[in-house]
Design a protein around this motif. Structure first.
Motif, PDB file in Angstrom:
ATOM      1  N   ALA A   1       0.264  11.061   1.664  1.00 55.92           N
ATOM      2  CA  ALA A   1       1.695  10.294   1.052  1.00 55.92           C
ATOM      3  C   ALA A   1       2.801  10.643   1.411  1.00 55.92           C
ATOM      4  CB  ALA A   1       1.474   9.906  -0.345  1.00 55.92           C
ATOM      5  N   TRP A   2       3.767   9.823   1.945  1.00 59.33           N
ATOM      6  CA  TRP A   2       5.409  10.331   2.153  1.00 59.33           C
ATOM      7  C   TRP A   2       5.451  11.276   3.372  1.00 59.33           C
ATOM      8  CZ3 TRP A   2       4.356  10.437  -3.080  1.00 59.33           C
ATOM      9  CH2 TRP A   2       4.428   9.288  -3.761  1.00 59.33           C
ATOM     10  N   GLY A   3       4.289  11.638   4.156  1.00 59.79           N
ATOM     11  CA  GLY A   3       4.361  12.476   5.301  1.00 59.79           C
ATOM     12  C   GLY A   3       4.306  13.823   4.938  1.00 59.79           C
ATOM     13  N   ILE A   4       3.820  13.899   3.686  1.00 57.96           N
ATOM     14  CA  ILE A   4       3.469  15.589   3.286  1.00 57.96           C
ATOM     15  C   ILE A   4       2.262  16.133   4.113  1.00 57.96           C
ATOM     16  CG2 ILE A   4       2.654  17.270   1.374  1.00 57.96           C
ATOM     17  CD1 ILE A   4       3.881  15.024  -0.437  1.00 57.96           C
ATOM     18  N   ALA A   5       2.567  17.263   4.955  1.00 63.94           N
ATOM     19  CA  ALA A   5       1.675  17.966   5.705  1.00 63.94           C
ATOM     20  C   ALA A   5       0.807  18.734   5.029  1.00 63.94           C
ATOM     21  CB  ALA A   5       2.421  18.709   6.857  1.00 63.94           C
TER      22      ALA A   5
ATOM     23  N   GLY B   1      -6.160   9.861  14.411  1.00 63.57           N
ATOM     24  CA  GLY B   1      -5.766  11.317  14.109  1.00 63.57           C
ATOM     25  C   GLY B   1      -4.595  11.307  13.191  1.00 63.57           C
ATOM     26  N   CYS B   2      -4.151  10.170  12.755  1.00 69.03           N
ATOM     27  CA  CYS B   2      -3.173   9.806  11.724  1.00 69.03           C
ATOM     28  C   CYS B   2      -3.126   8.410  11.284  1.00 69.03           C
ATOM     29  CB  CYS B   2      -1.934   9.971  12.534  1.00 69.03           C
ATOM     30  SG  CYS B   2      -1.402   8.925  14.034  1.00 69.03           S
ATOM     31  N   VAL B   3      -2.460   8.116  10.259  1.00 65.14           N
ATOM     32  CA  VAL B   3      -2.284   6.879   9.658  1.00 65.14           C
ATOM     33  C   VAL B   3      -1.351   6.300  10.038  1.00 65.14           C
ATOM     34  CG1 VAL B   3      -2.217   5.665   7.372  1.00 65.14           C
ATOM     35  CG2 VAL B   3      -3.700   7.468   7.442  1.00 65.14           C
ATOM     36  N   ALA B   4      -1.490   5.054  10.599  1.00 69.06           N
ATOM     37  CA  ALA B   4      -0.398   4.151  11.195  1.00 69.06           C
ATOM     38  C   ALA B   4       0.493   3.323  10.132  1.00 69.06           C
ATOM     39  CB  ALA B   4      -0.974   3.171  12.169  1.00 69.06           C
ATOM     40  N   ASP B   5       1.826   3.685  10.090  1.00 69.65           N
ATOM     41  CA  ASP B   5       2.482   2.826   9.004  1.00 69.65           C
ATOM     42  C   ASP B   5       3.384   1.859   9.696  1.00 69.65           C
ATOM     43  OD1 ASP B   5       1.652   4.250   6.857  1.00 69.65           O
ATOM     44  OD2 ASP B   5       2.868   5.829   6.899  1.00 69.65           O
ATOM     45  N   TYR B   6       3.611   0.544   9.161  1.00 62.88           N
ATOM     46  CA  TYR B   6       4.185  -0.441  10.034  1.00 62.88           C
ATOM     47  C   TYR B   6       5.058  -1.229   9.128  1.00 62.88           C
ATOM     48  CZ  TYR B   6       0.041  -2.585   8.442  1.00 62.88           C
ATOM     49  OH  TYR B   6      -1.046  -3.094   7.577  1.00 62.88           O
ATOM     50  N   PHE B   7       5.415  -0.911   7.936  1.00 65.87           N
ATOM     51  CA  PHE B   7       6.537  -1.433   7.341  1.00 65.87           C
ATOM     52  C   PHE B   7       7.562  -0.441   7.081  1.00 65.87           C
ATOM     53  CE2 PHE B   7       3.010  -4.145   5.174  1.00 65.87           C
ATOM     54  CZ  PHE B   7       3.362  -5.352   6.010  1.00 65.87           C
ATOM     55  N   HIS B   8       8.737  -0.554   7.368  1.00 65.44           N
ATOM     56  CA  HIS B   8       9.686   0.313   7.376  1.00 65.44           C
ATOM     57  C   HIS B   8      11.079  -0.119   6.691  1.00 65.44           C
ATOM     58  CE1 HIS B   8       7.504   1.799  10.563  1.00 65.44           C
ATOM     59  NE2 HIS B   8       7.381   0.674  11.369  1.00 65.44           N
ATOM     60  N   PRO B   9      11.094   0.060   5.305  1.00 61.42           N
ATOM     61  CA  PRO B   9      12.151  -0.339   4.397  1.00 61.42           C
ATOM     62  C   PRO B   9      13.127   0.578   4.655  1.00 61.42           C
ATOM     63  CG  PRO B   9      10.293   0.163   3.139  1.00 61.42           C
ATOM     64  CD  PRO B   9       9.761   0.166   4.452  1.00 61.42           C
ATOM     65  N   LEU B  10      14.427   0.304   4.412  1.00 59.50           N
ATOM     66  CA  LEU B  10      15.327   1.250   4.439  1.00 59.50           C
ATOM     67  C   LEU B  10      15.541   2.423   3.649  1.00 59.50           C
ATOM     68  CD1 LEU B  10      18.588  -1.426   5.120  1.00 59.50           C
ATOM     69  CD2 LEU B  10      17.298   0.000   6.817  1.00 59.50           C
ATOM     70  N   LEU B  11      15.399   2.206   2.387  1.00 60.32           N
ATOM     71  CA  LEU B  11      15.286   3.490   1.408  1.00 60.32           C
ATOM     72  C   LEU B  11      14.167   3.642   0.730  1.00 60.32           C
ATOM     73  CD1 LEU B  11      18.466   1.815  -0.626  1.00 60.32           C
ATOM     74  CD2 LEU B  11      18.471   3.749   1.410  1.00 60.32           C
TER      75      LEU B  11
ATOM     76  N   PRO C   1       9.835   5.347   2.041  1.00 60.42           N
ATOM     77  CA  PRO C   1       9.139   5.860   3.242  1.00 60.42           C
ATOM     78  C   PRO C   1       8.242   4.635   3.861  1.00 60.42           C
ATOM     79  CG  PRO C   1       8.872   7.395   1.524  1.00 60.42           C
ATOM     80  CD  PRO C   1       9.416   5.926   0.811  1.00 60.42           C
ATOM     81  N   SER C   2       7.930   4.769   4.966  1.00 63.71           N
ATOM     82  CA  SER C   2       7.062   3.608   5.614  1.00 63.71           C
ATOM     83  C   SER C   2       5.786   3.698   5.004  1.00 63.71           C
ATOM     84  CB  SER C   2       6.984   3.972   7.436  1.00 63.71           C
ATOM     85  OG  SER C   2       8.063   3.894   7.757  1.00 63.71           O
TER      86      SER C   2
END
Length: 142
Positions: free
Chosen positions: A43-47, A98-108, A110-111
């Motif tokens: 979640a939120w790109g945490i590696a 190899g990753c999760v595709a996110d496709y909703f990109h709100p301004l404020l 995370p995708s």
């Protein structure tokens, strides 16, 4: 919590499955105009290191599926199933791409994607249902 009739269950499950299929279609490029971002983390790109990531994903899916089987009410089972379906779709995407595709990109914010929304709404419904905020409504006559 509102009473959920047994004849409503197939409709709700069908809706969840339809959302899962739509989500997979968006991820796998059936709609080329959709711009996706590859999220290799959680979640939120945490590696996370790969072994920790896969252990966590596997453990979460097992816990969610077991809870879906043994939930105390039909509504809670449906919420657990929404969480399981969202997590399963994200896991399938991670296995394939190899990753999760996110496709909703709100301004404020995370995708995210539809599977993330299913997980969020399932958890929200569970929290509301176990908190006792809504009184149980008795239905008479089926």
């Amino acid at each position: 919590m509102f009473a959920l009739r047994l004849r409503t269950v197939p409709a709700v499950l069908s809706f969840f499955l339809l959302l899962g299929i739509l989500d997979m279609a968006l991820r796998f490029g059936l709609f080329p105009a959709v711009r996706t971002i590859c999220n290799a983390g959680i979640a939120w790109g945490i590696a996370l290191p790969a072994p920790a990531l896969w252990f966590g994903v596997s453990l979460c899916l097992v816990i969610v599926i077991l809870n879906a089987c043994w939930a105390s009410s039909v509504g809670q089972r449906l919420a657990w199933m929404a969480i399981a379906l969202g997590g399963g779709v994200n896991t399938a995407d991670r296995l394939y791409h190899g990753c999760v595709a996110d496709y909703f990109h709100p301004l404020l914010f995370p995708s995210f994607n539809v599977a993330d929304m299913m997980i969020f709404l399932g958890v929200l419904f569970l929290l509301v249902s176990v908190s006792g905020i809504f009184p149980k409504i008795k239905s008479y006559g089926g």
